[in-house]
Design a protein around this motif. Structure first.
Motif, PDB file in Angstrom:
ATOM      1  N   ARG A  97     -21.683-117.488 -69.434  1.00 56.36           N
ATOM      2  CA  ARG A  97     -21.490-119.061 -69.568  1.00 56.36           C
ATOM      3  C   ARG A  97     -22.558-119.597 -70.675  1.00 56.36           C
ATOM      4  O   ARG A  97     -22.035-120.403 -71.498  1.00 56.36           O
TER       5      ARG A  97
ATOM      6  N   MET B 233     -23.236-117.844 -73.233  1.00 51.06           N
ATOM      7  CA  MET B 233     -22.976-117.362 -74.342  1.00 51.06           C
ATOM      8  C   MET B 233     -21.709-118.414 -74.816  1.00 51.06           C
ATOM      9  O   MET B 233     -21.602-118.561 -75.765  1.00 51.06           O
ATOM     10  N   GLU B 234     -20.934-118.582 -73.882  1.00 48.58           N
ATOM     11  CA  GLU B 234     -19.682-119.589 -74.286  1.00 48.58           C
ATOM     12  C   GLU B 234     -20.294-120.916 -74.728  1.00 48.58           C
ATOM     13  O   GLU B 234     -19.369-121.479 -75.699  1.00 48.58           O
TER      14      GLU B 234
ATOM     15  N   ASP C 254     -22.713-121.163 -76.489  1.00 46.06           N
ATOM     16  CA  ASP C 254     -23.357-121.005 -77.686  1.00 46.06           C
ATOM     17  C   ASP C 254     -25.024-121.184 -77.798  1.00 46.06           C
ATOM     18  O   ASP C 254     -25.545-121.719 -78.661  1.00 46.06           O
TER      19      ASP C 254
END
Lengths: 889, 120
Positions: free
Chosen positions: B61, B63-64, B66
């Motif tokens: 999550r 990573m999504e 950023d």
């Protein structure tokens, strides 16, 4: 996430790689945890087990992680995963899938077909014609008569020049022609049209041209024709060089100047037109001659297109002004005459109006069937969801979220709906022309309905089918995933035979099915009785064996004098045939597509009111006509040979006409005028029905054929005690003895002639019976399903009963009684609904009450019997339960 | 998935809090998944034991959004591991969350004190 990364997610190998990376990461995590445990001193085996336990469910972790991936590429992959899973589940239970798809196909297909026929015939009855929603039909009216009439050519032309509310006028009058040759003449159906016809309707001929301006006037001056695609294909082998060839209509050669495109069928609902000729050729097709100059000759079936934005009533107002002007200007011909315009669905010239009530009934019935089908689908889906209860709860326990499970079930429902809808569209497509099949050919011509599909209707039906199935998948999905874990795993519904909450829902659905099935069956029962009554109705003449065939001498080039000799000669010969009891000629045929001849009359001693123009139908007959047809002569005498063309003109009136014009006195000896000729009434005959079986008594009178010669007559003969078919060859032989070039049209009994005219009723009966039977089957299946399910759910209770001493027959009675109770409730509901709704059928029923007890009674019996039958199998199975196995279930 | 723990030692954290904890842990340098679990456990005095079923979804999550990035590297045991580090955006988010936590902590600490006697 960059755009590039987002887009690359659509690539399957990118997605796989991400999944693999995650899997590897998790594996590494596990390995490191295990290694740490070993380093802390645990035994390798224990370390592995403990590490794994601490880690948890790898698959679940992975799935939860992947669920976080947000890109549309992933969303799409999840969807396709769901779809593939759904397809697999559907494949695994083929019976369920097949039944559900079949139900949907039937419901959606029937609905789409019937509704688009209705919409098609009402709003777009003429395939290939542009802007039909602005077209209106133009008919003449007569003061004192409720019947619509046709207009005359000069009146129509004046009308077309005198208005601004319309942007095009054209004529398309139905007519027939004969292609001669062989033992039988072939009849073609076509239209007499104005020169602007093809331009006005926006049809461009596929080959050649339409008609040129001016080609529609001038008696016989323009022997040209445009033929239909089908005629070109069937008769001329699709010859590409057809333009310029000759075709003979009624022995008159015409040059083919064009061929219409395949989808165009002319402008007449019910017939596929095979040719078009300009109005100038009228004399070739109409034995009474060229009428374009005669303002009192009424034969024009005209149409016009309203200009954009003009309403029908505004158009009618303008038309009325012109009609009034013509009435004043041409008082001789047009007194009491008006003009009325009709939107196409009320077109008085063709079959659209007769069909409309039938199709309305058909629409309602198809709608009811769709509801029944939806109920069935709901039932099936509910059963499936319940049967998968254990599977779903285990998956829930393993960590699947409720949303995921619901998504799964709904996807299955949608896939099912999609397959069923496609099948339904297919059914609708292949039933495209079946409406025409329900109409028996009349006069040797097949009725064709250009059913252009109304795609909005089809779309609406499809949306309804998809939507309802999805809904029905959603409800059970919500229902069954709400289950509390342990409760569901025990898979024991509370109560047993009585049902419980889920059982109640299914029972409710079956109730709906049974009651609607009852309504449909009652509807079809009433329609069947009505049709039988109609077919048995007495038309006033003897129809069973009297056979008739048309003989068109005009086609063979006869004039009236020669026709006179032919008719006398033939009649003598036919009467001489051994097995023929009686024979006669007449110029009109009852229950034919062509109405009886009609004309203005004047009656001695009857003063019409100021705006009344009395008219009556008349028929020219030979002596012996009434005896041949079995029409009783009430008073006076029949025509005789002494009533020749040189003798005093005489007439015989029907009873109703006699009472109308000579109310308190005998008409015998009184005088009656038709078109300037005064005739004396010499007899009265009983009324007959000759337009439809439900018509009221009409003004009809008869004149001797000798005094009103015609070249187109129908021969009537009654065989003596033998089958008419055996006599026909002798009659044909007699015709050829007189003139080998003359061929009769087909011979039919009057009974058959009448039957053919009830085709509208027959459609209704067929549709209702078909749908009623399907509804019955579905209701029975639904009931069977419910009872079976209930029995299977209550196996343990039944086992207990058996163990406590119940006999198998008692169990049987228990199951049957519960099923029967459900059925009786459904039947009662159905009866109540039917009592209310069949009143709507009222005017379509002939001499049958909408509450006919025989029909209601038999439907109740049938439904109860069928329900009993559907309960028997599960009940029998229940009675055969092995108590030990049942208790352990 | 559910490990039977005595109720007292299992603290249910809000999803946002877990994200904060992970970001905070990564503040001290890049780390792989297993390492994060160890780090969080030891830094919190064995109180916070993050389950894998919560950790990895949270990492995905983040990573999504950023907040963190990942790259493959090699661990000290020569294993191929995926190492996570904060992004500048992640740092900013962490700073905001920290101040929020500090505010919250002060507020609750204030509540833990007996109320000041009211001046009559």
């Amino acid at each position: 996430m960059s755009i590039f990364e987002r887009l690359s997610e659509w690539l399957p190998w990118v997605r796989t790689r991400r999944g693999d990376e995650l899997a590897e990461e998790l594996r590494t995590h596990l390995a490191m945890a295990e290694a740490d445990r070993v380093a802390r001193g645990e035994q390798p085996a224990d370390a592995a087990a403990n590490a794994r336990r601490e880690f948890g469910n790898t698959a679940l972790v992975r799935e939860l992680s992947q669920d976080q991936w947000r890109g549309p590429g992933f969303w799409f992959e999840r969807l396709s995963q769901d779809v593939r899973f759904a397809l697999r589940m559907l494949r695994r239970s083929p019976v369920f899938t097949a039944v559900a798809v079949a139900c949907l196909a039937l419901g959606i297909g029937a609905n789409a077909a019937v509704r688009s026929w209705t919409e098609g015939i009402v709003h777009h009855p003429f395939p290939g014609v542009r802007e039909q929603d602005r077209l209106v039909a133009i008919a003449g009216t007569v003061k004192g008569s409720v019947e619509d009439d046709e207009m005359s050519w000069p009146d129509f032309i004046d009308l077309s020049h005198g208005t601004t509310a319309f942007d095009a006028f054209f004529v398309s009058k139905i007519t027939g022609a004969t292609l001669t040759g062989g033992d039988r003449a072939e009849r073609l159906v076509g239209q007499l049209v104005t020169a602007n016809y093809f331009d006005a309707i926006g049809v461009r001929p596929m080959l050649g041209r339409g008609f040129l301006p001016g080609e529609d006037v001038g008696r016989g001056a323009h022997p040209v024709t445009v033929i239909s695609y089908r005629l070109w294909r069937d008769h001329f082998g699709s010859n590409p060089q057809i333009v310029g060839s000759t075709i003979n209509y009624n022995s008159a050669p015409h040059t083919i100047v064009g061929v219409t495109p395949p989808e165009f069928l002319g402008t007449f609902v019910g017939y596929a037109m095979q040719f078009w000729v300009p109005a100038s050729q009228q004399a070739v097709f109409d034995p009474s001659g060229y009428k374009l100059d005669d303002r009192s000759a009424r034969w024009v079936e005209g149409f016009a297109r309203l200009s954009p934005g003009i309403s029908v009533s505004a158009g009618q107002a303008e038309v009325n002004v012109v009609a009034r002007r013509l009435e004043a200007q041409f008082a001789n011909d047009d007194r009491g005459r008006g003009v009325r315009i009709f939107p196409l669905d009320q077109n008085p010239f063709d079959n659209a109006k007769t069909l409309e009530p039938m199709l309305r009934v058909g629409s309602i019935v198809a709608g009811v069937l769709l509801v029944i089908v939806c109920a069935n689908i709901a039932n099936l889906l509910l059963v499936r969801a319940l049967a998968r209860g254990p599977e779903l709860t285990v998956r829930h326990a393993l960590g699947a979220s409720r949303g995921r499970l619901i998504r799964q079930l709904v996807t299955e429902g949608v896939i099912l709906a999609a397959i069923g809808t496609v099948a339904g569209l297919f059914v609708a497509y292949i039933s495209r022309n079946t409406l025409g099949l329900f109409f028996a050919p009349r006069g040797g011509v097949n009725l064709v309905f250009g059913a252009d599909y109304d795609w909005t209707v089809v779309g609406a039906t499809v949306a309804l089918g998809l939507g309802s199935t999805t809904l029905f998948a959603l409800i059970p999905a919500l229902h069954s995933t709400r289950a509390d874990l342990a409760f569901a795993l025990r898979a024991a519904a509370p109560g047993a035979i009585r049902g419980g909450q889920r059982g109640r829902l299914r029972a409710a659905i079956v109730l709906v099915q049974i009651s609607l099935g009852v309504v449909l069956l009652i509807g079809s029962g009433l329609a069947i009785r009505s049709l039988r009554g109609l077919l048995r109705a007495n038309p006033g003449f003897s129809s069973a064996r009297v056979t008739t065939g048309g003989i068109n001498l005009f086609v063979a080039g006869y004039d009236t004098a020669r026709a006179h000799r032919f008719e006398d000669d033939l009649l003598r010969r036919v009467r001489a045939i051994e097995r023929i009891g009686a024979a006669a000629f007449a110029t009109n045929l009852p229950f034919s597509t062509r109405p009886y001849d009609n004309g203005p009359i004047a009656v001695d001693g009857y003063a019409p009111s100021r705006d009344e123009r009395p008219t009556a139908d008349y028929n020219a007959v030979t002596p012996g006509y009434f005896a041949t047809l079995g029409i009783p002569l009430r008073v006076g005498r029949d025509f005789a040979a002494s009533d020749a063309d040189t003798s005093a003109p005489v007439a015989i009136v029907s009873r109703a006409m006699g009472e109308r014009y000579w109310p308190n006195t005998s008409p015998i000896g009184r005088r009656l005028q038709l078109r300037g000729t005064w005739m004396r009434v010499v007899g009265i005959v009983s009324d007959i029905k000759y337009r439809s079986l439900t018509q009221p008594a009409s003004m009809l009178f008869y004149v001797p054929l000798a005094q009103q010669r015609s070249t187109a007559v129908s021969l009537f003969f009654r065989p003596d005690g033998t089958n008419a078919v055996r006599v026909v060859p002798a009659v044909v032989a007699a015709i050829h003895e007189v003139d080998p070039n003359v061929s009769p049209y087909e011979f039919v009994t009057l009974r058959e002639q009448i039957d053919r005219s009830t085709s509208g009723q027959q459609i209704m009966v067929t549709l209702l019976t078909l749908f009623g039977t399907v509804a019955l089957c579905l209701a029975v299946l639904g009931l069977y399903g419910v009872i079976s399910y209930v029995v299977s759910q209550s196996t343990r209770e039944l086992g207990v009963r058996l163990a406590l001493g119940a006999t198998p027959s008692q169990l049987l009675a228990l199951v049957v009684s519960s099923g029967l109770r459900l059925a009786l409730t459904g039947v009662a509901l159905g009866i109540l609904t039917a009592l209310v709704t069949t009143r709507l059928l009222g005017d379509l029923l002939f001499e049958v009450s909408p509450r006919d007890p025989v029909v209601f009674g038999s439907v109740i019996a049938v439904m109860i019997g069928a329900s009993l039958a559907s309960c028997l199998l599960p009940a029998w199975r229940a009675s055969r339960l092995d108590p030990t196995r049942a208790l352990r279930a | 998935m559910a490990r039977k723990e005595p109720a007292t030692s299992r603290i249910e954290l809000l999803q946002g809090t877990l994200d904060f904890i992970i970001l905070q842990a990564l503040r001290w340098g890049p780390c792989h998944g297993y390492g994060l679990v160890q780090l969080i456990r030891s830094q919190s005095g064995n109180v916070l034991q993050v389950e894998t079923g919560s950790l990895y979804p949270a990492l995905q999550r983040l990573m999504e959004h950023d907040a963190i990035t990942a790259e493959w590297g090699v661990s000290d045991m020569d294993r191929r591991v995926r190492v996570y580090r904060l992004t500048p955006a992640g740092r900013k988010r962490l700073a905001a969350e920290r101040s929020r936590w500090e505010q919250l902590t002060q507020a609750i600490a204030g509540l833990m004190q007996p109320p000041a006697p009211e001046e009559a």
